[in-house]
Design an enzyme around this catalytic site. Structure first.
Site, PDB file in Angstrom:
ATOM      1  N   GLY A 137      50.622 -23.534 -19.230  1.00  0.00           N
ATOM      2  CA  GLY A 137      49.325 -24.465 -18.890  1.00  0.00           C
ATOM      3  C   GLY A 137      49.670 -25.916 -18.381  1.00  0.00           C
ATOM      4  N   SER A 140      53.748 -28.879 -21.388  1.00  0.00           N
ATOM      5  CA  SER A 140      54.162 -29.899 -22.222  1.00  0.00           C
ATOM      6  C   SER A 140      54.804 -29.478 -23.807  1.00  0.00           C
ATOM      7  CB  SER A 140      52.864 -30.876 -22.530  1.00  0.00           C
ATOM      8  OG  SER A 140      51.941 -30.181 -23.467  1.00  0.00           O
ATOM      9  N   SER A 209      48.300 -31.899 -20.367  1.00  0.00           N
ATOM     10  CA  SER A 209      48.232 -30.539 -21.446  1.00  0.00           C
ATOM     11  C   SER A 209      46.946 -29.986 -21.073  1.00  0.00           C
ATOM     12  CB  SER A 209      48.569 -30.597 -22.652  1.00  0.00           C
ATOM     13  OG  SER A 209      47.825 -31.686 -23.372  1.00  0.00           O
ATOM     14  N   GLY A 221      44.422 -33.427 -32.058  1.00  0.00           N
ATOM     15  CA  GLY A 221      44.350 -34.670 -31.402  1.00  0.00           C
ATOM     16  C   GLY A 221      44.231 -35.877 -32.309  1.00  0.00           C
ATOM     17  N   GLU A 268      50.641 -18.312 -28.620  1.00  0.00           N
ATOM     18  CA  GLU A 268      51.773 -18.803 -27.600  1.00  0.00           C
ATOM     19  C   GLU A 268      51.873 -17.709 -26.594  1.00  0.00           C
ATOM     20  OE1 GLU A 268      55.186 -20.716 -29.262  1.00  0.00           O
ATOM     21  OE2 GLU A 268      54.178 -21.436 -31.132  1.00  0.00           O
ATOM     22  N   GLY A 272      48.295 -12.232 -25.051  1.00  0.00           N
ATOM     23  CA  GLY A 272      47.294 -12.130 -23.943  1.00  0.00           C
ATOM     24  C   GLY A 272      47.346 -13.629 -23.434  1.00  0.00           C
ATOM     25  N   ILE A 273      46.536 -13.561 -22.093  1.00  0.00           N
ATOM     26  CA  ILE A 273      46.451 -14.849 -21.474  1.00  0.00           C
ATOM     27  C   ILE A 273      45.166 -15.166 -21.543  1.00  0.00           C
ATOM     28  CG2 ILE A 273      46.798 -16.288 -19.221  1.00  0.00           C
ATOM     29  CD1 ILE A 273      48.894 -14.292 -18.413  1.00  0.00           C
ATOM     30  N   ILE A 274      44.744 -16.469 -22.237  1.00  0.00           N
ATOM     31  CA  ILE A 274      43.446 -17.285 -22.453  1.00  0.00           C
ATOM     32  C   ILE A 274      42.821 -17.597 -21.027  1.00  0.00           C
ATOM     33  CG2 ILE A 274      41.974 -18.643 -23.815  1.00  0.00           C
ATOM     34  CD1 ILE A 274      44.848 -18.689 -25.588  1.00  0.00           C
ATOM     35  N   TYR A 474      54.174 -37.566 -39.637  1.00  0.00           N
ATOM     36  CA  TYR A 474      54.590 -37.265 -38.060  1.00  0.00           C
ATOM     37  C   TYR A 474      56.072 -38.397 -37.871  1.00  0.00           C
ATOM     38  CZ  TYR A 474      54.306 -37.112 -32.932  1.00  0.00           C
ATOM     39  OH  TYR A 474      54.444 -37.007 -31.483  1.00  0.00           O
TER      40      TYR A 474
HETATM   41  P1  FAD Z   1      52.227 -25.146 -22.234  1.00  0.00           P
HETATM   42  O1  FAD Z   1      53.530 -26.178 -22.685  1.00  0.00           O
HETATM   43  O2  FAD Z   1      52.367 -24.777 -20.889  1.00  0.00           O
HETATM   44  O3  FAD Z   1      52.494 -23.959 -22.915  1.00  0.00           O
HETATM   45  C1  FAD Z   1      52.578 -23.873 -24.364  1.00  0.00           C
HETATM   46  C2  FAD Z   1      52.480 -22.351 -24.998  1.00  0.00           C
HETATM   47  O4  FAD Z   1      51.000 -21.939 -24.793  1.00  0.00           O
HETATM   48  C3  FAD Z   1      53.462 -21.331 -24.201  1.00  0.00           C
HETATM   49  O5  FAD Z   1      53.762 -20.186 -25.301  1.00  0.00           O
HETATM   50  C4  FAD Z   1      52.377 -20.598 -23.367  1.00  0.00           C
HETATM   51  O6  FAD Z   1      53.039 -19.733 -22.691  1.00  0.00           O
HETATM   52  C5  FAD Z   1      51.324 -20.794 -23.913  1.00  0.00           C
HETATM   53  N1  FAD Z   1      50.121 -20.955 -23.228  1.00  0.00           N
HETATM   54  C6  FAD Z   1      49.701 -21.727 -22.068  1.00  0.00           C
HETATM   55  N2  FAD Z   1      48.471 -21.630 -21.655  1.00  0.00           N
HETATM   56  C7  FAD Z   1      47.999 -20.411 -22.297  1.00  0.00           C
HETATM   57  C8  FAD Z   1      47.044 -19.496 -21.853  1.00  0.00           C
HETATM   58  N3  FAD Z   1      45.915 -19.910 -20.974  1.00  0.00           N
HETATM   59  N4  FAD Z   1      46.814 -18.427 -22.469  1.00  0.00           N
HETATM   60  C9  FAD Z   1      47.784 -17.935 -23.422  1.00  0.00           C
HETATM   61  N5  FAD Z   1      49.058 -18.687 -23.734  1.00  0.00           N
HETATM   62  C10 FAD Z   1      48.742 -19.979 -23.037  1.00  0.00           C
HETATM   63  N6  FAD Z   1      50.437 -31.383 -29.310  1.00  0.00           N
HETATM   64  C11 FAD Z   1      49.531 -31.978 -29.984  1.00  0.00           C
HETATM   65  O7  FAD Z   1      48.878 -30.859 -30.528  1.00  0.00           O
HETATM   66  N7  FAD Z   1      49.153 -33.016 -30.289  1.00  0.00           N
HETATM   67  C12 FAD Z   1      49.752 -34.097 -29.804  1.00  0.00           C
HETATM   68  O8  FAD Z   1      49.277 -35.544 -30.020  1.00  0.00           O
HETATM   69  C13 FAD Z   1      50.831 -33.946 -28.984  1.00  0.00           C
HETATM   70  N8  FAD Z   1      51.580 -34.864 -28.482  1.00  0.00           N
HETATM   71  C14 FAD Z   1      52.694 -34.712 -27.600  1.00  0.00           C
HETATM   72  C15 FAD Z   1      53.261 -35.762 -26.897  1.00  0.00           C
HETATM   73  C16 FAD Z   1      54.520 -35.374 -26.139  1.00  0.00           C
HETATM   74  C17 FAD Z   1      55.005 -36.516 -25.474  1.00  0.00           C
HETATM   75  C18 FAD Z   1      54.813 -34.043 -25.999  1.00  0.00           C
HETATM   76  C19 FAD Z   1      55.956 -33.656 -24.980  1.00  0.00           C
HETATM   77  C20 FAD Z   1      53.954 -32.936 -26.410  1.00  0.00           C
HETATM   78  C21 FAD Z   1      52.853 -33.233 -27.291  1.00  0.00           C
HETATM   79  N9  FAD Z   1      52.274 -32.208 -28.135  1.00  0.00           N
HETATM   80  C22 FAD Z   1      51.254 -32.359 -28.655  1.00  0.00           C
HETATM   81  C23 FAD Z   1      52.631 -31.036 -27.791  1.00  0.00           C
HETATM   82  C24 FAD Z   1      52.201 -30.237 -26.831  1.00  0.00           C
HETATM   83  O9  FAD Z   1      51.352 -31.074 -25.751  1.00  0.00           O
HETATM   84  C25 FAD Z   1      50.893 -29.272 -27.072  1.00  0.00           C
HETATM   85  O10 FAD Z   1      51.683 -28.142 -27.516  1.00  0.00           O
HETATM   86  C26 FAD Z   1      50.103 -28.726 -25.980  1.00  0.00           C
HETATM   87  O11 FAD Z   1      49.294 -27.969 -26.691  1.00  0.00           O
HETATM   88  C27 FAD Z   1      50.732 -27.673 -24.801  1.00  0.00           C
HETATM   89  O12 FAD Z   1      49.786 -27.426 -24.124  1.00  0.00           O
HETATM   90  P2  FAD Z   1      50.028 -27.067 -22.554  1.00  0.00           P
HETATM   91  O13 FAD Z   1      48.939 -26.902 -21.584  1.00  0.00           O
HETATM   92  O14 FAD Z   1      50.989 -27.918 -22.076  1.00  0.00           O
HETATM   93  O15 FAD Z   1      51.021 -25.622 -22.777  1.00  0.00           O
END
Ligand code: FAD
Length: 553
Positions: A137, A140, A209, A221, A268, A272-274, A474
């Site tokens: 995604g 992050s 993200s 959030g 995660e 599958g892929i959403i 947290y």
């Molecule tokens: P990625 O990191 O790209 O992927 C995460 C996982 O999801 C992986 O396993 C990936 O394979 C899977 N994935 C991604 N997209 C899909 C898809 N379309 N279909 C199936 N699987 C998929 N999280 C929170 O919930 N709240 C917060 O406030 C928060 N704050 C953060 C602050 C910082 C500084 C950091 C570094 C992280 C934070 N996070 C937070 C964690 C992170 O942002 C979340 O886990 C977020 O949901 C990940 O989304 P992403 O799109 O970056 O996914």
């Protein structure tokens, strides 16, 4: 090329944006006092990208040709920078290793599908050829959710959803929007806002993200008190699986067996892929305010948040920091000028005169949204609810500042890593009755761990995300350690925190998911039978482990 933008390969966010301490006069003395680190010395520079040794891609020309047929020639990328960007998330473990050139198993190719059909073809192609697919995604996550197993011999394809970033439809009547899974926070909010709607999901990682990532990790959030966690917001979805396309229609509620929607939430990428998610959206509110309050102690703040949660008041944010995090927040403030300097000093004197110990002070932010009259009424209710706990309103100023700066905070971690301190976060959720003892247990366990590894460190906490039965705590923690084996010591601290969560009656993670980071404790969290049920589900859908193997359980 694809046009999809990514974060820095070695840190948070975009190039050219960084944390600066020079305009925050209390920050350097604070860090020196708390962890003995002089941050005024110039920071170490991460390696240059061309100093890295990137393992060669093992993609064969035959597979490359077939991938090009599915997604198009320009959407199949094997450049080293792209492969490294897609190799990891943004946990401190990821950052320390990647900055040291320890890349691990890097995807062999990155592909950028442009439709659900292309994603479905990719899943079929991976299963038929026994390849590994890792959905990407925004990259992050901080739970090791993207990392491929070190000994994975099969060809690894990172599937970047970045081209799927559109709001596809909006049902104005029901307040339901169908949005492509690769849309990042700002993209989807901008498209919804233009039509008068908001999703209301604002994780601290919002800017980098995606909707699909939020669903796949069960994200939460900062305004979840009003809008709910992503698990509440997600009403329907579309996912490409080895069995074909899973279609879940958006329904307000249903009793048709165990919830498949819930199975996908937090999966995660293992099922599958959403590609599309139908979410509950809300009208952009007329008024939005974050008010700041002080409490005489963290314990008093927790009691006040509990009273708000069980009252009729409807707040969007209920957040209170412990004394340690309050001190950290004051240390990261810019030099106050003119009148505000005297107002702050006067306020502290006033509170001391009321018998407060300023070192115990707990800062709180409470959010309000809606019509003007609704917000006015809610603020009055909250004022009455917090008064018995000593809550003292300090107006909108600090809350507005927090609101503006919240997405810049992640840059501090890179600044500290450059100067020899490793910082990360862990969060839990527990019933109200257990929260304060759990908090005390975590602080004690972390301090013991820091003493054990003989490093100075700091841990701080805030309560966020309140529910009827409990809340999320947290924790942010850091150790001063500039040595190459910092992660061994960091692990002692991280383990102490996670085990204190379980011992205190909390969960391993309230919203950062499992990945590989938290999987060692899954049996303690959901019992061995729970782990067995999840394994059976994953193995049933994906028997050859072609989809993001090794995550969650
Ligand atoms: P990625 O990191 O790209 O992927 C995460 C996982 O999801 C992986 O396993 C990936 O394979 C899977 N994935 C991604 N997209 C899909 C898809 N379309 N279909 C199936 N699987 C998929 N999280 C929170 O919930 N709240 C917060 O406030 C928060 N704050 C953060 C602050 C910082 C500084 C950091 C570094 C992280 C934070 N996070 C937070 C964690 C992170 O942002 C979340 O886990 C977020 O949901 C990940 O989304 P992403 O799109 O970056 O996914």
């Amino acid at each position: 090329m694809t046009g999809v933008k990514h974060m820095k390969w070695w840190g948070w966010g975009v190039d050219g944006v960084a944390f600066h301490y020079e305009d925050k006069p209390r920050f350097a003395p604070f860090v020196l006092e708390k962890v003995g680190l002089d941050i005024t010395t110039p920071g170490r520079q991460p390696l240059q990208f061309d100093e890295l040794t990137v393992p060669a891609s093992q993609l064969t020309e035959d597979l490359r040709g077939q991938l090009r047929e599915i997604v198009g020639e320009d959407q199949v990328v094997t450049e080293d920078l792209e492969r490294v960007v897609h190799a990891k998330g943004k946990s401190v473990r990821d950052l320390v290793r990647i900055r040291a050139g320890k890349l691990g198993r890097v995807p062999d190719v990155v592909v950028y599908p442009g439709s659900h059909e292309e994603v479905q073809s990719l899943v079929k192609f991976a299963v038929d050829n026994d390849l590994v697919l890792i959905p990407f995604g925004g990259g992050s996550n901080i739970a090791g959710s993207l990392e491929a197993p070190l000994n994975e011999q099969r060809t690894i394809i990172s599937v970047d959803l970045g081209r799927l970033d559109q709001v596809l439809s909006l049902d104005d009547d029901a307040g339901l929007a169908t949005i492509q899974a690769g849309a990042q926070g700002p993209d989807l909010e901008e498209q919804l806002n233009r039509r008068g709607w908001t999703l209301g999901h604002f994780p601290d990682s919002f800017t980098h993200s995606t909707l699909g990532g939020w669903v796949a990790t069960r994200s939460s959030g900062m305004q979840s008190d009003k809008y709910g966690d992503i698990a509440d917001i997600t009403r329907g979805l579309r996912m490409a699986t080895p069995e074909g396309t899973l279609e879940l229609r958006p329904l307000p509620s249903t009793s048709t067996g165990p919830s498949v929607r819930e199975m996908v939430l937090g999966s995660e990428g293992r099922l599958g892929i959403i590609t599309e998610v139908t979410v509950q959206v809300h009208r952009v509110p007329e008024v939005r305010e974050i008010q700041a309050y002080f409490f005489p102690s963290f314990a008093a703040g927790i009691r006040a948040m509990h009273d708000i949660a069980r009252s009729e008041a409807q707040v969007t944010v209920s957040r209170v920091s412990d004394d340690r995090e309050t001190a950290f927040s004051f240390a990261t403030q810019k030099q106050s000028k003119g009148m505000s300097k005297y107002v702050t000093a006067g306020l502290m004197k006033f509170l001391e005169a009321r018998g407060w110990d300023i070192d115990q002070l707990a800062m709180s932010f409470i959010g309000f949204e809606g019509s003007k009259s609704h917000v006015t009424r809610q603020k009055a209710m909250v004022k009455a609810l917090i008064a018995p706990h000593g809550g003292f309103g300090v107006g909108q100023g600090p809350g507005a500042l927090y609101d503006q700066k919240k997405f810049d905070t992640p840059y501090i971690r890179d600044f500290l890593l450059d100067r020899g301190a490793a910082a990360d976060v862990s969060e839990t959720a527990a019933p109200w009755s257990k929260l304060k003892p759990l908090y005390d247990g975590v602080i004690a366990a972390a301090e013991k761990a820091m003493a054990e590894v003989e490093r100075e460190g700091y841990i701080m906490c805030h309560l966020s995300h309140s529910y009827h039965s409990g809340a999320c705590l947290y924790f942010t923690f850091a150790i001063a350690d500039d040595s190459p084996d910092v992660l061994q010591r960091y692990d002692v601290l991280k383990r102490a925190v996670q085990e204190a969560f379980i011992a205190g009656g909390g969960t391993l993670s309230h919203h950062h998911a499992v990945g590989v980071e938290h999987s060692p404790w899954m049996e303690a969290d959901i019992s061995p039978v729970g782990v067995q049920m999840i394994s059976s589900l994953f193995n049933g859908v994906d028997p050859k482990q072609n989809l993001n193997p090794g995550k969650v359980v």
